[in-house]
Design a protein around this motif. Structure first.
Motif, short mmCIF file in Angstrom:
data_model
loop_
_atom_site.label_atom_id
_atom_site.label_comp_id
_atom_site.label_asym_id
_atom_site.label_seq_id
_atom_site.Cartn_x
_atom_site.Cartn_y
_atom_site.Cartn_z
N THR A 180 52.33 42.82 38.46
CA THR A 180 50.89 42.73 38.22
C THR A 180 50.35 44.00 37.56
O THR A 180 49.41 43.94 36.77
CB THR A 180 50.12 42.48 39.52
OG1 THR A 180 50.43 43.54 40.45
CG2 THR A 180 50.51 41.15 40.13
N ARG B 256 46.67 46.96 34.58
CA ARG B 256 47.10 45.57 34.66
C ARG B 256 48.26 45.33 33.69
O ARG B 256 48.19 45.72 32.53
CB ARG B 256 45.95 44.62 34.29
CG ARG B 256 44.77 44.57 35.22
CD ARG B 256 44.97 43.92 36.55
NE ARG B 256 45.76 42.73 36.63
CZ ARG B 256 45.79 41.94 37.72
NH1 ARG B 256 45.04 42.21 38.78
NH2 ARG B 256 46.57 40.88 37.78
N ASP C 225 50.51 42.15 34.36
CA ASP C 225 50.51 40.68 34.36
C ASP C 225 51.66 40.09 33.56
O ASP C 225 51.48 39.26 32.67
CB ASP C 225 49.17 40.16 33.82
CG ASP C 225 48.00 40.52 34.73
OD1 ASP C 225 48.03 40.13 35.90
OD2 ASP C 225 47.09 41.23 34.25
N HIS D 47 39.35 30.61 38.27
CA HIS D 47 40.74 30.67 38.73
C HIS D 47 41.44 29.34 38.50
O HIS D 47 40.79 28.31 38.26
CB HIS D 47 40.78 30.99 40.23
CG HIS D 47 40.47 29.79 41.09
ND1 HIS D 47 39.19 29.31 41.26
CD2 HIS D 47 41.28 28.96 41.79
CE1 HIS D 47 39.22 28.23 42.05
NE2 HIS D 47 40.47 28.00 42.38
N HIS E 222 44.76 37.17 34.49
CA HIS E 222 45.37 37.97 35.55
C HIS E 222 46.18 37.08 36.50
O HIS E 222 45.64 36.14 37.08
CB HIS E 222 44.31 38.72 36.34
CG HIS E 222 43.46 39.62 35.49
ND1 HIS E 222 43.98 40.39 34.48
CD2 HIS E 222 42.10 39.85 35.49
CE1 HIS E 222 43.00 41.08 33.89
NE2 HIS E 222 41.87 40.76 34.49
N GLN F 11 47.80 36.40 39.86
CA GLN F 11 47.59 36.88 41.23
C GLN F 11 48.87 36.87 42.05
O GLN F 11 49.16 37.80 42.79
CB GLN F 11 46.54 35.99 41.92
CG GLN F 11 45.19 35.99 41.22
CD GLN F 11 44.61 37.39 41.09
OE1 GLN F 11 44.77 38.05 40.07
NE2 GLN F 11 43.96 37.86 42.14
N ARG F 12 49.63 35.82 41.94
CA ARG F 12 50.91 35.74 42.65
C ARG F 12 51.71 34.58 42.08
O ARG F 12 51.17 33.69 41.40
CB ARG F 12 50.70 35.55 44.15
CG ARG F 12 50.07 34.22 44.54
CD ARG F 12 50.16 33.99 46.04
NE ARG F 12 49.51 32.74 46.43
CZ ARG F 12 49.76 32.09 47.56
NH1 ARG F 12 50.65 32.57 48.41
NH2 ARG F 12 49.13 30.97 47.85
N GLU G 184 43.70 34.22 37.59
CA GLU G 184 42.25 34.37 37.50
C GLU G 184 41.87 34.81 36.10
O GLU G 184 42.62 35.54 35.45
CB GLU G 184 41.75 35.39 38.53
CG GLU G 184 41.78 34.87 39.96
CD GLU G 184 41.02 35.76 40.91
OE1 GLU G 184 40.45 36.77 40.45
OE2 GLU G 184 41.00 35.45 42.11
#
Length: 579
Positions: A91, A98, A100, A242, A282, A284-285, A301
């Motif tokens: 990430t 960032r 990503d 998101h 972005h 997130q996981r 997101e």
């Protein structure tokens, strides 16, 4: 065009002077050799015949070459390695910026490179200038050819086919915005796999993904809350929100849904903005999934991410549905592919493993199970290829377009429902050897349930069948026209179709029975196709067991009069061909 790959040299033989290992020698008898060094295409008589019959014979050489490659030990190892070494998300960089980015194992890139080189992501969208008058049109049978290539690929490693499938499917929706299509299609049509994280204009080939579902709505995309703010009077927007599932987040761009002033709309959202900056996309996981482990599925997101609207604002579902329908075709292909590979593994094991004084394949009850699995696999392949032919012909033929509309939902529902049960039974044929990770069977078993969920769960598909039947009368006509091809061929099939006809007239509003109706339609379609194209023994046994009720609730319950020897000959003999 065929994929090229470096072949691994075989391991050097042990020196002749090396002493024997008496303990090892005692352990090796009655162990099944790996199913490797075979051609996945040429050993599948049903698929080879279907490719020729449905107008894709021009691609036979390419399909056979891919089938050979995927049967090698090297390509098989790519599948294992890509799943044993799951993608890793970064990430942020070491300075807190960032990043990503998702990093994949080299085996993933080998799989992707092979599929892109074979144009699984774009084959039906390529123009053929050999048609009359030199007009640029898709080549006849291109969807069938791609379906065969995709079916073979899914048998080896299905996870990486997610970005392949989404890229293929995205073109259908992207064409609703001609300006974007003109910009992106040349990059999509490239046969070069370029995994670099860089602006699309700097790359030699691109891939597209999709982001529709959100945590509060799932399949109910109209409950989406992601917002799109228009930039002035342009067709550019800033997206904030998101996505609960965004597969293959390293794709170069995504088709997403977001709420614009005029309602839910479709947008193309790239990883890099047109001016060469990283977009506010972005990750997130990554999802920790039951199967499909090689593929990175993520939650993302958007923080005022740049995007371009596709189609009319407020008509996002209508725009993206073309992408969805093509992805549903791929779900049906994957279901058929997983069943075929499970069958091949079960038959191979049974041909080499002895128990109770006989090779397993000579044991009557095992023969019943294998024949039942073979019938299911053949019916799945025939239905999948018929659907692919409808995709080929739907632009020029109104009836095929209507058939495609209804058969996509039917085939997606039924093949994806049958696949997990089929693979589970095939796994049991291998006993404990099929339950360990060194076997491909656990991976097939974990993968199988995915396709019934992806792009519409079972209930969503059955309700879509009902919607098509009640709101688009041409779909009913197309189905009944399909059944007429075998009218009079078998009185049991005629009676079954007659019962369906009565049900169709009362289908409106009967949501409670939508699954039952969809299942009956699927079985009737498969029976009709088997009467036309399978051996008499295959067709007879399918109708006996699936339509006439001479079958139990598990595989291996075929009636005594079933010609199991003939049914199995079409599977065992091709798999036993010399390497």
């Amino acid at each position: 065009m065929t994929a090229s790959t470096r072949q691994i040299s075989p391991q050097p033989a042990a020196p002749l002077s090396e002493p024997a290992d008496p303990i090892s020698d005692q352990l090796t008898p009655n162990q099944v050799p790996p199913l490797t060094g075979y051609n996945l295409f040429l050993s599948d008589r049903t698929l080879t015949q279907a490719v020729e019959r449905e107008g894709a014979g021009w691609a036979r050489e390419q399909i056979a070459e891919l089938g050979r490659l995927l049967g090698t030990e090297e390509a098989q190892r790519w599948g294992f390695e890509a799943n044993e070494n799951k993608p890793v998300l970064h990430t942020h960089d070491r300075f807190g910026n960032r990043r990503d980015e998702v990093v994949f194992h080299p085996a993933w890139h080998n799989l992707m490179r092979t599929s892109v080189a074979n144009r699984l992501h774009c084959l039906p969208w390529q123009s053929d200038f050999s048609s009359a008058g030199g007009a640029a049109e898709p080549r006849s049978g291109a969807h069938v050819a791609r379906a065969a290539l995709m079916m073979l690929t899914a048998q080896n490693e299905a996870g990486h086919t997610c970005p392949i499938s989404m890229t293929f499917s995205a073109v259908a929706a992207l064409r609703a915005e001609p300006e974007l299509a003109a910009e992106w299609e040349p990059r999509i049509l490239s046969s070069t796999y370029d995994p670099r994280f860089a602006p699309a204009q700097e790359k030699s080939g691109v891939l597209l993904g999709m982001g529709m579902t959100e945590k509060q709505g799932g399949s109910d995309v109209r409950a989406n809350t992601t917002r799109a703010e228009r930039i002035g009077s342009s067709r550019e927007y800033l997206i904030t929100g998101h996505k609960w599932f965004c597969s293959a987040p390293m794709c170069d761009a995504f088709l997403i849904l977001a709420q614009a002033p005029q309602g839910l709309s479709c947008f193309l959202l790239p990883r890099w903005t047109p001016d060469g900056k990283r977009n506010a996309f972005h990750i997130q996981r990554l999802k920790d999934k039951m199967g499909n482990r090689s593929n990175a599925s993520s939650e993302v997101e958007f923080a005022q991410a740049w995007a371009h609207v596709v189609g009319e604002e407020g008509r996002g579902v209508q725009t993206i549905i073309e992408m969805v329908n093509h992805t549903r075709l791929d779900c049906a292909i994957a279901g058929a592919g997983l069943m075929r590979q499970a069958l091949a593994q079960a038959v191979h094991h049974a041909r080499h493993r002895e128990a109770f004084g006989k090779v397993l394949i000579d044991q009557p009850l095992m023969r019943n199970v294998l024949a039942d699995l073979a019938i299911e696999s053949e019916a799945a392949t025939l239905l999948m290829v018929r659907l692919a032919r409808a995709f080929d012909q739907r632009e020029a033929d109104a009836r095929e377009r209507a058939f495609c509309r209804i058969a996509t939902a039917i085939a997606k529902y039924w093949l994806c429902k049958r696949s997990p049960v089929h693979v589970g039974e095939a796994l049991e044929c291998l006993g404990g050897n099929g339950y360990v990770e060194e076997s491909i069977m656990p991976r097939l078993y974990r993968e199988a349930p995915l396709y019934s969920i992806w792009e519409g769960s079972g209930n969503v598909m059955c309700l879509d069948v009902l919607r098509a039947l009640t709101k688009e009368p041409a779909t009913v006509e197309a189905l009944m026209a399909e059944f007429k091809f075998t009218a009079g061929a078998d009185p049991r099939l005629d009676k079954y179709v007659e019962g369906i006809g009565a049900r169709l007239s009362a289908a409106a509003g009967d949501n409670y029975s939508a699954r039952d109706l969809t299942e009956r339609l699927a079985l009737a379609l498969q029976a009709s196709l088997m009467v036309r194209y399978s051996s008499p023994a295959m067709a007879e046994t399918f109708i006996d067991s699936r339509l006439a009720g001479q079958h139990g609730h598990a595989f291996g319950t075929l009636p005594e009069e079933a010609d199991v020897k003939e049914v199995l000959s079409g599977v065992v003999e091709p798999l036993a061909m010399p390497k």
